[in-house]
Design an enzyme around this catalytic site. Sequence first.
Site, PDB file in Angstrom:
ATOM      1  N   SER A 112      -6.746  -8.964  -3.881  1.00  9.61           N
ATOM      2  CA  SER A 112      -5.591  -9.664  -2.892  1.00  9.61           C
ATOM      3  C   SER A 112      -5.844 -11.035  -2.225  1.00  9.61           C
ATOM      4  CB  SER A 112      -5.419  -8.516  -1.577  1.00  9.61           C
ATOM      5  OG  SER A 112      -6.643  -8.197  -1.145  1.00  9.61           O
ATOM      6  N   HIS A 145       0.865  -1.242  -0.097  1.00  4.84           N
ATOM      7  CA  HIS A 145       0.023  -0.151   0.012  1.00  4.84           C
ATOM      8  C   HIS A 145       0.562   1.282  -0.042  1.00  4.84           C
ATOM      9  CE1 HIS A 145      -2.124  -3.056   2.272  1.00  4.84           C
ATOM     10  NE2 HIS A 145      -3.070  -3.153   1.353  1.00  4.84           N
ATOM     11  N   GLU A 203      -3.095   3.096   2.027  1.00  6.17           N
ATOM     12  CA  GLU A 203      -2.374   3.844   0.869  1.00  6.17           C
ATOM     13  C   GLU A 203      -2.489   5.279   0.924  1.00  6.17           C
ATOM     14  OE1 GLU A 203      -3.575   4.318  -3.959  1.00  6.17           O
ATOM     15  OE2 GLU A 203      -4.102   2.174  -2.691  1.00  6.17           O
ATOM     16  N   THR A 219      -5.777   4.149  -5.668  1.00  4.24           N
ATOM     17  CA  THR A 219      -5.774   3.410  -6.798  1.00  4.24           C
ATOM     18  C   THR A 219      -6.704   2.232  -6.756  1.00  4.24           C
ATOM     19  OG1 THR A 219      -3.997   1.576  -5.804  1.00  4.24           O
ATOM     20  CG2 THR A 219      -3.203   3.331  -6.932  1.00  4.24           C
ATOM     21  N   SER A 237     -10.042  -5.157   2.530  1.00  2.93           N
ATOM     22  CA  SER A 237      -9.419  -4.848   1.265  1.00  2.93           C
ATOM     23  C   SER A 237     -10.356  -4.031   0.825  1.00  2.93           C
ATOM     24  CB  SER A 237      -9.628  -6.107   0.603  1.00  2.93           C
ATOM     25  OG  SER A 237      -9.177  -5.996  -0.570  1.00  2.93           O
ATOM     26  N   SER A 238      -9.913  -2.850   0.340  1.00  4.87           N
ATOM     27  CA  SER A 238     -10.971  -1.671  -0.204  1.00  4.87           C
ATOM     28  C   SER A 238     -11.306  -2.327  -1.602  1.00  4.87           C
ATOM     29  CB  SER A 238      -9.997  -0.452  -0.489  1.00  4.87           C
ATOM     30  OG  SER A 238     -10.747   0.342  -1.411  1.00  4.87           O
ATOM     31  N   ASN A 239     -10.452  -2.814  -2.562  1.00  2.00           N
ATOM     32  CA  ASN A 239     -10.912  -3.155  -3.890  1.00  2.00           C
ATOM     33  C   ASN A 239     -11.808  -4.190  -3.912  1.00  2.00           C
ATOM     34  OD1 ASN A 239      -9.424  -5.898  -5.066  1.00  2.00           O
ATOM     35  ND2 ASN A 239      -8.118  -5.090  -3.477  1.00  2.00           N
ATOM     36  N   CYS A 289      -5.949   1.763 -10.762  1.00  3.40           N
ATOM     37  CA  CYS A 289      -5.100   0.944 -11.388  1.00  3.40           C
ATOM     38  C   CYS A 289      -5.879  -0.109 -12.341  1.00  3.40           C
ATOM     39  CB  CYS A 289      -4.269   0.026 -10.298  1.00  3.40           C
ATOM     40  SG  CYS A 289      -5.196  -1.343  -9.765  1.00  3.40           S
TER      41      CYS A 289
END
Length: 319
Positions: free
Chosen positions: A278, A84, A136, A175, A233-235, A205
Amino acid sequence: MNAPAPVRPPLTLVLASPRGFCAGVDRAIQIVERAIEKFGAPVYVRHEIVHNRHVVDRLKALGAIFIEELSEAPDDRPVVFSAHGVPKSVPAEAKAREMIYLDATCPLVSKVHVEAQKHFNSGREIVLIGHEGHPEVVGTMGQLPEGTVTLIENIDDARAWIPKDPANVAFLTQTTLSVDDTADMVDLLKARFPGIAAPHKEDICYATTNRQDAVKTLAQGTELVLVVGSRNSSNSVRLAEVGLKAGARDARLIDDASGLDWSWFDGVSRVGLTAGASAPEDLVQGVIDAIAARFDVTLENLVEARETVTFKLPRLLTT
């Protein structure tokens, strides 16, 4: 006489691709593994290397010790900085203590750090679109003197921000955000400040964008979308949100197969399955196996994009 086996109801399971590990996550995990091979255990890792409990637990078993601050690591053992990114003060402290350190920051996050420095050097006021407290965001804001970067978390923040010089401003983004939510904030900033400096290439990203695009397509053709990933986990969290917004009747974030609730499947004939950047593929397979034990599963593949990106390991690990 043996009773006949119960008839399993039919279910179509649509697997999204791409899913799971991105190049930055793959590189970060390899850095920890190679560091343990090269220097022996323990190797210290500042913050979770990636936001997935299963990955972290596996690396702990190999000899990684996860810490939140560099002060928790001894001077004589290697330390790895998470994917991050970290504030500039962290490698500066490691250098001052003459530590061996390896930076596993995703190169696409490092690109945002470079952009931040360039805007600062040009005298621009900077806003960062992101989530407060996410590592991040802490790392990106920590590239510059405190108070230099203003964090915008939502459309109201974007509407309320008042810079000292509206003609000399720039924006960056975390990202792993929702592409659509971020686009609304960017559009508003561009409308308010027509000359605002934007990233040369989108900060969000490629892996985040690809996985969100796949989930949008998945949501159109399924009633339930399952996202394998951890809650921090943000994504991964964004993927579930995107699935609901794109029209899925239901979307759920699960750590692994143990998180499945079979009541979600009532009246459902088509289920979409993906994984955050991830999340390891073996967790996805575990979910497939658990569903196949209860249903007569037909597998379909949905390929939104093909990813060929790879990132080099630090020279310290390849020489």
